[in-house]
Design a protein around this motif. Structure first.
Motif, PDB file in Angstrom:
ATOM      1  N   ARG A  18      38.054 -39.676  13.576  1.00  0.00           N
ATOM      2  CA  ARG A  18      39.433 -40.144  13.425  1.00  0.00           C
ATOM      3  C   ARG A  18      39.587 -41.624  13.770  1.00  0.00           C
ATOM      4  NH1 ARG A  18      40.126 -35.253  15.943  1.00  0.00           N
ATOM      5  NH2 ARG A  18      40.661 -36.243  17.918  1.00  0.00           N
ATOM      6  N   ASP A  19      38.625 -42.212  14.476  1.00  0.00           N
ATOM      7  CA  ASP A  19      38.684 -43.635  14.815  1.00  0.00           C
ATOM      8  C   ASP A  19      38.398 -44.537  13.622  1.00  0.00           C
ATOM      9  OD1 ASP A  19      39.290 -42.976  17.395  1.00  0.00           O
ATOM     10  OD2 ASP A  19      37.241 -43.213  18.147  1.00  0.00           O
ATOM     11  N   LYS A  20      37.784 -43.999  12.581  1.00  0.00           N
ATOM     12  CA  LYS A  20      37.445 -44.793  11.402  1.00  0.00           C
ATOM     13  C   LYS A  20      38.598 -44.753  10.398  1.00  0.00           C
ATOM     14  CE  LYS A  20      32.550 -43.935  11.851  1.00  0.00           C
ATOM     15  NZ  LYS A  20      31.326 -43.588  11.181  1.00  0.00           N
ATOM     16  N   ILE A  21      39.035 -45.920   9.980  1.00  0.00           N
ATOM     17  CA  ILE A  21      40.155 -45.999   9.036  1.00  0.00           C
ATOM     18  C   ILE A  21      39.783 -45.378   7.691  1.00  0.00           C
ATOM     19  CG2 ILE A  21      39.607 -48.315   8.194  1.00  0.00           C
ATOM     20  CD1 ILE A  21      43.126 -46.957   8.876  1.00  0.00           C
ATOM     21  N   ARG A  22      38.513 -45.491   7.307  1.00  0.00           N
ATOM     22  CA  ARG A  22      38.070 -44.927   6.036  1.00  0.00           C
ATOM     23  C   ARG A  22      38.180 -43.404   6.042  1.00  0.00           C
ATOM     24  NH1 ARG A  22      32.937 -47.663   4.528  1.00  0.00           N
ATOM     25  NH2 ARG A  22      34.336 -49.277   3.840  1.00  0.00           N
ATOM     26  N   SER A  23      37.986 -42.775   7.203  1.00  0.00           N
ATOM     27  CA  SER A  23      38.098 -41.314   7.262  1.00  0.00           C
ATOM     28  C   SER A  23      39.540 -40.863   7.053  1.00  0.00           C
ATOM     29  CB  SER A  23      37.553 -40.779   8.583  1.00  0.00           C
ATOM     30  OG  SER A  23      38.359 -41.197   9.662  1.00  0.00           O
ATOM     31  N   TRP A  24      40.508 -41.661   7.522  1.00  0.00           N
ATOM     32  CA  TRP A  24      41.908 -41.344   7.274  1.00  0.00           C
ATOM     33  C   TRP A  24      42.226 -41.439   5.787  1.00  0.00           C
ATOM     34  CZ3 TRP A  24      45.563 -39.302  10.331  1.00  0.00           C
ATOM     35  CH2 TRP A  24      45.299 -39.246  11.696  1.00  0.00           C
ATOM     36  N   GLY A  25      41.708 -42.468   5.138  1.00  0.00           N
ATOM     37  CA  GLY A  25      41.918 -42.605   3.701  1.00  0.00           C
ATOM     38  C   GLY A  25      41.308 -41.455   2.928  1.00  0.00           C
TER      39      GLY A  25
END
Length: 103
Positions: A18-25
């Motif tokens: 969840r800390d990675k912005i790409r995973s949110w996208g």
């Protein structure tokens, strides 16, 4: 559906993901794909021929575009350092990572 369950489980249970912005996208794009695909099925459920134009085709195209985007983000999450390779080299790099150097 299995990929959605596995991805959601990983996303919700592993804080580093969840800390990675790409995973949110990737997560939001995958949810959007499932939503559009579900709407497309509901739209076509009763009247197959009337649901093709204009909304069936529109939802199919949007779903395809979001699926490509979600797949791209997922690939960048799994193989972040392989972004500069050509697509033909990616297959061999994947083989090398998984078969020749397991674990």
């Amino acid at each position: 559906t299995l990929a959605a369950i596995a991805g959601t489980t990983d996303f919700l249970t592993i804080p580093a993901i969840r800390d990675k912005i790409r995973s949110w996208g990737h997560f939001l794009a995958a949810i959007t794909v499932l939503s559009f695909a579900s709407a497309n099925v509901v739209l076509r459920w009763d009247n197959h021929s009337a649901a093709i134009l204009p909304w069936g085709l529109f939802l199919s195209v949007i779903t395809m575009m979001m699926l490509v985007f979600a797949g791209y983000l997922g690939g960048k999450l799994v193989f972040p350092s392989l972004g500069n390779l050509h697509s033909s080299s990616l297959c061999f790099a994947h083989f090398d990572l998984l078969v020749l150097r397991p674990g």
